[in-house]
Write an enzyme that holds these catalytic residues in place. Structure first.
Site, PDB file in Angstrom:
ATOM      1  N   ARG A 289       0.858  -1.189   0.000  1.00  0.00           N
ATOM      2  CA  ARG A 289       0.000   0.000   0.000  1.00  0.00           C
ATOM      3  C   ARG A 289       0.888   1.230   0.000  1.00  0.00           C
ATOM      4  O   ARG A 289       1.653   1.453   0.936  1.00  0.00           O
ATOM      5  CB  ARG A 289      -0.932   0.029   1.206  1.00  0.00           C
ATOM      6  CG  ARG A 289      -2.124   0.991   0.995  1.00  0.00           C
ATOM      7  CD  ARG A 289      -2.943   1.166   2.254  1.00  0.00           C
ATOM      8  NE  ARG A 289      -2.193   1.894   3.251  1.00  0.00           N
ATOM      9  CZ  ARG A 289      -2.308   1.691   4.568  1.00  0.00           C
ATOM     10  NH1 ARG A 289      -3.129   0.784   5.036  1.00  0.00           N
ATOM     11  NH2 ARG A 289      -1.585   2.401   5.405  1.00  0.00           N
TER      12      ARG A 289
ATOM     13  N   GLU B 224       4.646   7.145   2.309  1.00  0.00           N
ATOM     14  CA  GLU B 224       5.440   5.945   2.588  1.00  0.00           C
ATOM     15  C   GLU B 224       4.895   4.779   1.788  1.00  0.00           C
ATOM     16  O   GLU B 224       3.802   4.853   1.223  1.00  0.00           O
ATOM     17  CB  GLU B 224       5.398   5.601   4.089  1.00  0.00           C
ATOM     18  CG  GLU B 224       3.998   5.277   4.578  1.00  0.00           C
ATOM     19  CD  GLU B 224       3.948   4.909   6.062  1.00  0.00           C
ATOM     20  OE1 GLU B 224       5.004   4.881   6.710  1.00  0.00           O
ATOM     21  OE2 GLU B 224       2.836   4.653   6.554  1.00  0.00           O
TER      22      GLU B 224
ATOM     23  N   ASN C   2       3.942   0.791   2.388  1.00  0.00           N
ATOM     24  CA  ASN C   2       3.759  -0.264   3.384  1.00  0.00           C
ATOM     25  C   ASN C   2       3.886  -1.620   2.712  1.00  0.00           C
ATOM     26  O   ASN C   2       3.187  -1.897   1.736  1.00  0.00           O
ATOM     27  CB  ASN C   2       2.379  -0.152   4.020  1.00  0.00           C
ATOM     28  CG  ASN C   2       2.181   1.182   4.707  1.00  0.00           C
ATOM     29  OD1 ASN C   2       2.646   1.395   5.811  1.00  0.00           O
ATOM     30  ND2 ASN C   2       1.517   2.115   4.023  1.00  0.00           N
TER      31      ASN C   2
ATOM     32  N   SER D 127      -3.703  -2.454   6.192  1.00  0.00           N
ATOM     33  CA  SER D 127      -5.076  -2.820   6.534  1.00  0.00           C
ATOM     34  C   SER D 127      -6.107  -1.913   5.877  1.00  0.00           C
ATOM     35  O   SER D 127      -5.779  -0.994   5.145  1.00  0.00           O
ATOM     36  CB  SER D 127      -5.252  -2.831   8.050  1.00  0.00           C
ATOM     37  OG  SER D 127      -4.865  -1.604   8.586  1.00  0.00           O
TER      38      SER D 127
ATOM     39  N   LYS E  63      11.728   3.099   6.104  1.00  0.00           N
ATOM     40  CA  LYS E  63      11.819   4.487   5.632  1.00  0.00           C
ATOM     41  C   LYS E  63      13.178   4.757   4.998  1.00  0.00           C
ATOM     42  O   LYS E  63      13.307   5.533   4.064  1.00  0.00           O
ATOM     43  CB  LYS E  63      11.617   5.459   6.796  1.00  0.00           C
ATOM     44  CG  LYS E  63      10.328   5.279   7.575  1.00  0.00           C
ATOM     45  CD  LYS E  63       9.125   5.737   6.803  1.00  0.00           C
ATOM     46  CE  LYS E  63       7.879   5.680   7.686  1.00  0.00           C
ATOM     47  NZ  LYS E  63       7.580   4.323   8.195  1.00  0.00           N
TER      48      LYS E  63
ATOM     49  N   LYS F  56      11.136  10.938  10.957  1.00  0.00           N
ATOM     50  CA  LYS F  56      10.420   9.655  10.996  1.00  0.00           C
ATOM     51  C   LYS F  56      11.340   8.496  11.345  1.00  0.00           C
ATOM     52  O   LYS F  56      12.368   8.309  10.696  1.00  0.00           O
ATOM     53  CB  LYS F  56       9.818   9.364   9.617  1.00  0.00           C
ATOM     54  CG  LYS F  56       8.725  10.316   9.189  1.00  0.00           C
ATOM     55  CD  LYS F  56       8.165   9.865   7.848  1.00  0.00           C
ATOM     56  CE  LYS F  56       6.722  10.306   7.685  1.00  0.00           C
ATOM     57  NZ  LYS F  56       6.108   9.669   6.509  1.00  0.00           N
TER      58      LYS F  56
ATOM     59  N   GLU G 265       7.154   0.705  11.925  1.00  0.00           N
ATOM     60  CA  GLU G 265       5.820   0.751  11.322  1.00  0.00           C
ATOM     61  C   GLU G 265       4.758   1.104  12.359  1.00  0.00           C
ATOM     62  O   GLU G 265       4.963   0.923  13.552  1.00  0.00           O
ATOM     63  CB  GLU G 265       5.457  -0.635  10.769  1.00  0.00           C
ATOM     64  CG  GLU G 265       5.967  -0.923   9.388  1.00  0.00           C
ATOM     65  CD  GLU G 265       5.353  -0.011   8.355  1.00  0.00           C
ATOM     66  OE1 GLU G 265       4.184   0.372   8.518  1.00  0.00           O
ATOM     67  OE2 GLU G 265       6.057   0.339   7.395  1.00  0.00           O
ATOM     68  N   GLY G 266       3.618   1.554  11.888  1.00  0.00           N
ATOM     69  CA  GLY G 266       2.472   1.671  12.788  1.00  0.00           C
ATOM     70  C   GLY G 266       2.125   3.102  13.153  1.00  0.00           C
ATOM     71  O   GLY G 266       1.090   3.369  13.730  1.00  0.00           O
TER      72      GLY G 266
ATOM     73  N   ARG H 289      -7.937   7.991   4.338  1.00  0.00           N
ATOM     74  CA  ARG H 289      -8.115   8.270   5.766  1.00  0.00           C
ATOM     75  C   ARG H 289      -8.167   9.778   5.956  1.00  0.00           C
ATOM     76  O   ARG H 289      -7.361  10.509   5.370  1.00  0.00           O
ATOM     77  CB  ARG H 289      -6.961   7.664   6.566  1.00  0.00           C
ATOM     78  CG  ARG H 289      -7.097   6.149   6.716  1.00  0.00           C
ATOM     79  CD  ARG H 289      -5.800   5.511   7.091  1.00  0.00           C
ATOM     80  NE  ARG H 289      -4.824   5.680   6.013  1.00  0.00           N
ATOM     81  CZ  ARG H 289      -3.558   5.299   6.088  1.00  0.00           C
ATOM     82  NH1 ARG H 289      -3.105   4.745   7.199  1.00  0.00           N
ATOM     83  NH2 ARG H 289      -2.737   5.473   5.071  1.00  0.00           N
TER      84      ARG H 289
END
Lengths: 442, 442
Positions: A44, A59, A61, A66, A262, A325, A329-330, A417
């Site tokens: 993603r 970024e 993923n 999800s 990253k 950064k 992840e997350g 989002r």
């Protein structure tokens, strides 16, 4: 190489992954089954609008992306509401028009007849990608004549996972459209219930009724954060290694997992780096692709003059134009504004010498998406009205053979989002952002 | 005629409906627009198994039959679970086998490869029936050249309705598949917001933004119970009459509504009555159809010797073999066992003279469905395990022209309601029964 040294030292989690990766994939005579497996990515790529109508990558993923399922449903709902009510509700037309102007300014066409919410094919495309991998596994390893049950796809999930509906949507689509059974298990449970056959490399899972089933594909919806590996004796890491060593396809393999760091994103943005992934015929695509990259700066041993100039800029009053950064992840671990400035200053000495602690971070140009009006809901109730910013995620599935030949490479849907602009934190599961849908205009 | 006299006198609600029906449809020169409208039924015929594997009709619902949408989803879920897990879960196979034997006994085939949960096409077929009515209305009354918005379908719903999801599924399917907009309104709100044009008979609805839209079809999901007409000055009855007098198609028209009375069901079961609805060629179908009728006995002025013999049987120790049912829709008002015996005895005098109060009831043979094992859920949690009985509902849609020509007549899906056998009360919305799915065996 990009990750070894600075990042691996400063971030033990990435270091551990890299160590296993090198043991299995970079050691002659080791990891025979792992090397022979297909590679599969459900990727993603996340973007934000910047300077109004430019898309910039936030970024990429490569593990546990999800909301493909839930976002498809949300887009279907938004598509329905807009199409159904735009004709008879003046308020909706005005609302959409204001947002269109906020993004497109003078470029917005007055003709809105082709505008609308697109359909996300994620619940078709992601299971379809999985079925490609599964079918390749079956045709390679499973004899149809021995009467055994077909292999299963294993979803590795967190203990106490709350985002199960999104995962179940993929599971149900896999059965309904492809008749492929799915079994769910945590890395912790896998320690006792998964086994890799030493002779064949077949990964098998012990079911509740005592029977065992072969696994064609392991799809990780967990395993991306240190908290997914709580065992005092490294049980979850041993499960991860056991899975990796099998002939089952991993989504992602450790290599694909590490490619989401990253640091890799930053390294790919270096001049000349992107070119090597395109054939001579495709070189003309590179500038367009690179134009979606924001400014990305290394804080590791490989930091160049340009990187240091950005650091200097950030600690000289321009901290608002950057984000710091970490690899992890997350989300939720970024530094902005004063915090960023302080963190950098602590770790810069003399003539722009960067301390080792900074190596796990990258410095990135901060994106300024246009603000759009939104009404956000929580648990079916209006949470509020206000200015919002959005992040677009584009799913893709890619399958490559052990020799590196790409056998499947497809766009696989989207999610959007949205959060109020005055909220710094992000994340849908954490309750700061909401699932929304793009509204495409011309 | 079947309803006038006894029933109308004993049951004021049915009496009021009948009075309006006669005013509008049976009076020369009156109800011109109503008479000219198409008739449309979304019918649900309910059945129970009796003596193991015989299907007997419980009743025919002609208004507000619910759960078509939710039951389709439940069947999809049950179909998924059975198909997915029957191969690997011995418990499921045993469970289904026990129930198969309970119903079919020795007739059950050992081969279960063709057994399974059917798909309910309700969410396709019911909206498709509505679109037939809508399209006929549009082609008859709406000029495509005058630029006005298309008519809407009006869903008449209860104030504070809780079963909205089931209704919204039909609404969304109407838009997604047929681009027909739906507006929802209660009979109370309709008193001020609905108008029937005296010249054309067009029914129009006032929307929130002050604009008004023509209505092609009025689909009643309310209006079947006295509580749906609370207004002190008969506001809801006036709304109902206004709707009925329009040229819009009503689902159901008052005639179709009245046809759902238990008294009509009982009258249709009289020898020779069913035959008149079939052509000469179709007469051979009648015995099969009649074999699905349970014993039905009149308690009105038309009670014959056979009816009185049944009453005598019921008050002479055989009350367990009967149910006493009022006309009223919605369930929960039936008499069983001792209550039935007492109610009958109070109203029988001399040589089997039946009091007028009994005229609103019919006496029906009690059905004894085979008990099957069930695990029932409430709000996602297991409510319990136990023996259960089920009732099957079969949806159908029928459209007839003003001249009585049947232009559409289709099966339209099913639902199954299941409750523990030791629970007397029924009803899904009231919490006693659950939505379930049939499992077809041979």
């Amino acid at each position: 190489e990009t990750l070894s040294g600075g990042v691996a030292e400063a971030d033990p989690f990435t270091g551990k992954l890299l160590e296993l990766y090198e043991q299995i994939y970079c050691t002659e005579g080791a990891g025979e089954f792992a090397k022979s497996a297909d590679r599969f990515g459900v990727l993603r790529s996340d973007y934000m609008l910047h300077n109004n109508n430019e898309l910039k990558q936030v970024e990429l993923n490569t593990i546990a992306s999800s909301f493909a399922g839930l976002a498809s449903q949300v887009a279907q709902m938004h598509g329905h509401l807009v199409e159904r009510y735009i004709g008879e509700e003046k308020d909706i037309r005005e609302w959409l028009e204001v947002n269109k102007r906020a993004v497109m300014g003078g470029d917005a066409s007055d003709d809105s007849s082709k505008d609308g919410v697109p359909v996300s094919p994620a619940l078709t495309c992601i299971p379809a990608g999985m079925s490609v991998v599964h079918d390749r596994y079956v045709s390679r390893y499973c004899s149809s004549s021995d009467g055994s049950l077909s292999p299963v796809i294993l979803f590795v999930v967190q203990e106490g996972e709350t985002n199960t509906v999104d995962q179940r949507m993929l599971e149900i689509a896999l059965w309904e459209k492809h008749k492929i059974p799915v079994v769910r298990m945590s890395l912790t449970a896998g320690y006792t219930k998964l086994a890799t056959d030493a002779k064949t490399g077949a990964l098998s899972i012990l079911l509740d009724d005592g029977s065992s089933r072969e696994v064609s594909l392991v799809y990780f919806r967990a395993g991306y954060a240190p908290t997914d590996y709580p065992g005092e004796n490294g049980e979850e890491w041993k499960t991860r290694e056991k899975i990796e060593l099998s002939r089952a396809t991993k989504c992602p393999s450790m290599g694909y997992h590490l490619a989401g760091a990253k640091k890799v994103q930053q390294a790919l943005a270096r001049p000349g780096k992107l070119e090597r992934f395109f054939s001579e015929d495709e070189q003309s695509l590179v500038p367009g692709l690179r134009s979606t990259f924001a400014g990305l700066y290394s804080l590791g041993a490989d930091a160049c003059e340009g990187d240091k100039a950005a650091v200097k800029d950030a600690i000289s009053g321009q901290e608002g134009n950057y984000v710091l950064k970490p690899q992890r992840e997350g989300g939720g671990y970024n530094y902005y504004g004063e915090g960023l400035c302080a963190k950098l200053k602590e770790n810069v000495s003399g003539d722009m010498e960067l301390s080792k602690e900074l190596a796990e971070f990258i410095l990135m140009e901060r994106l300024f998406p246009p603000q759009q009006r939104a009404c956000l809901l929580r648990a079916g109730k209006v949470e509020g009205f206000g200015d919002s910013i959005s992040e677009l995620g584009c799913f893709g599935t890619v399958v490559s053979s052990e020799s590196g030949e790409i056998v499947h490479n497809e766009y696989a849907g989207f999610l959007l989002r949205t959060k109020f602009s005055n909220v710094d934190e992000g994340g849908v599961a954490s309750g700061f952002a909401t699932l929304s849908s793009p509204y495409l205009c011309r």
